[in-house]
Design an enzyme around this catalytic site. Structure first.
Site, PDB file in Angstrom:
ATOM      1  CB  CYS A   1     140.422  14.411  -1.811  1.00  0.00           C
ATOM      2  SG  CYS A   1     141.915  14.143  -2.779  1.00  0.00           S
TER       3      CYS A   1
ATOM      4  CB  SER B   1     150.522  15.955  -6.515  1.00  0.00           C
ATOM      5  OG  SER B   1     149.971  14.752  -6.993  1.00  0.00           O
TER       6      SER B   1
END
Length: 391
Positions: free
Chosen positions: A330, A204
């Site tokens: 998250c 990422s």
């Protein structure tokens, strides 16, 4: 007016500040490279050339061939494309079993649960008490109908590095595909797709000082994978949709900088992390480091504080100017205990009293000293309000 409180950011595993060179590259691409990279005219080919440069920079960082890199919207999409794509491609061959660990990021665990609802069997291998999954446990989980092993490279909460290469060798010897989520290790420790011996690797951009909303999946040449998005033939028909050229350009610059700085950044952050751990253990009674003594990502520590709810400590530190976390961003907002610490077999109260502190490129010794000074009185105050330490 009073002085502005200095804030110290120690949550780099959640996201990193975008490097100024990346910002400049993204802005330049937005101004100059507005063409569609699929267009054959001059403007399109200019944009495509910028994509090719970024693909090369990213491939160099992970020891891959540029043609094997597929750009995505981030790590979550890369994990989904790897796991769902492999499962759907291999489903007609009869293998309907997946193996993973109970340490994985929610992007992997939730995808596995979704496939279970479609009839796939999933085996989740537990780690030991230090947060490491052993190859022997992986070997026991693999079966003749196992299609894919997905094992993260570095844990996002406690930082432990997993023996991916050893586990991959066991799987590949049986013809099983191997995926690793390397979102938390790329740019922090050396990552080479061939040394890891995997078929699929996720990463990422915003974890390596690049933009949010961009990532990549490395796919070993010849790997069967069903595209999750239908449409055009972008990314060699692996991921349809017009490429986000500015973000990808930024990812490429971030990858190039990460490669150049990796050795010095890792060494410096490991020293700072170790000094922070030593200071906290010495100055705050009733503390312990989760995953201590194991190979870890150099910027990450996870410290348990007996008798305190981690959320209360996080808020108190934030009010004092320190940004830390209790685990994956998250999963923030959930009242559930850390699934990582729970998987390690920690008692319930220890799954809810740990802070993750993750250092970054610009963390200084003064930042570490400031946190070490701030913690003892804050912890003492919170414990005086509600002493939750076990008898």
């Amino acid at each position: 007016m009073g002085s502005v409180r200095t804030r110290i950011y120690l949550d780099h595993n959640a996201t990193t500040p975008v490097d100024p060179a990346v910002i400049d590259a993204v802005a330049d691409a937005m101004r100059a490279e507005f063409g569609n990279a699929s267009s054959v005219h001059h403007f399109g080919q200019r944009a495509k050339a910028r994509l090719d440069d970024a693909r090369q920079d990213l491939a160099t960082l992970i020891g891959a061939a540029p043609t094997e890199v597929v750009f995505t919207s981030g790590g979550t999409e890369a994990d989904n494309l790897a796991i769902r794509g492999a499962a759907e491609a291999l489903e007609p061959l009869g293998g309907r079993h997946l193996v993973t660990s109970s340490l994985e990021h929610e992007a992997v665990l939730t995808t596995m649960r979704a496939l279970e609802r479609r009839g796939w069997r999933v085996t989740r291998v537990a780690p030991d008490a230090q947060g490491v999954v052993h190859p022997e446990a992986i070997a026991e989980a693999l079966t003749d109908d196992t299609a894919l092993l997905s094992l993260m490279h570095g844990n996002n909460e406690i930082g432990t590095l997993q023996p991916v290469a050893a586990c991959a060798a066991l799987a590949r010897a049986r013809g099983i595909l191997v995926h690793t989520d390397a979102v938390q290790t790329v740019g922090k420790v050396p990552v080479d797709v061939h040394a890891l011996d995997v078929d699929l690797l996720s990463l990422s951009g915003h974890k390596i000082y690049g933009p949010k909303g961009v990532g990549a999946l490395w796919i070993r040449r010849g790997t069967r994978l069903q595209s999750a998005m239908t449409g055009g033939k972008q990314e060699r028909s692996r991921r349809a949709g017009t490429e986000n050229v500015p973000a990808i350009v930024g990812l490429g610059v971030a990858a190039r900088l990460a490669g150049a700085r990796l050795e010095t950044d890792a060494a410096r952050q490991a020293v700072l992390r170790d000094s922070l751990e030593q200071a906290i253990l010495a100055r705050v009674p009733g503390t312990h480091v989760n995953g201590a003594g194991q190979p870890r990502v150099p910027n990450t520590t996870n410290i348990g504080f007996e008798g305190i709810e981690a959320e209360s400590l996080l808020i108190a530190l934030d009010l004092d100017g320190f940004a830390v976390s209790t685990g994956s961003a998250c999963s923030s907002g959930t009242l559930e205990p850390s699934h990582v610490l729970k998987a390690m077999g920690l008692p319930l109260h220890e799954t809810q009293n740990a802070l993750r502190i993750s250092l970054g490129r610009h963390t200084t010794p003064d930042d570490i000293a400031a946190l070490a000074d701030a913690l003892p009185p804050i912890v003492a105050r919170l414990r005086s309000l509600t002493d939750r330490r076990p008898a």
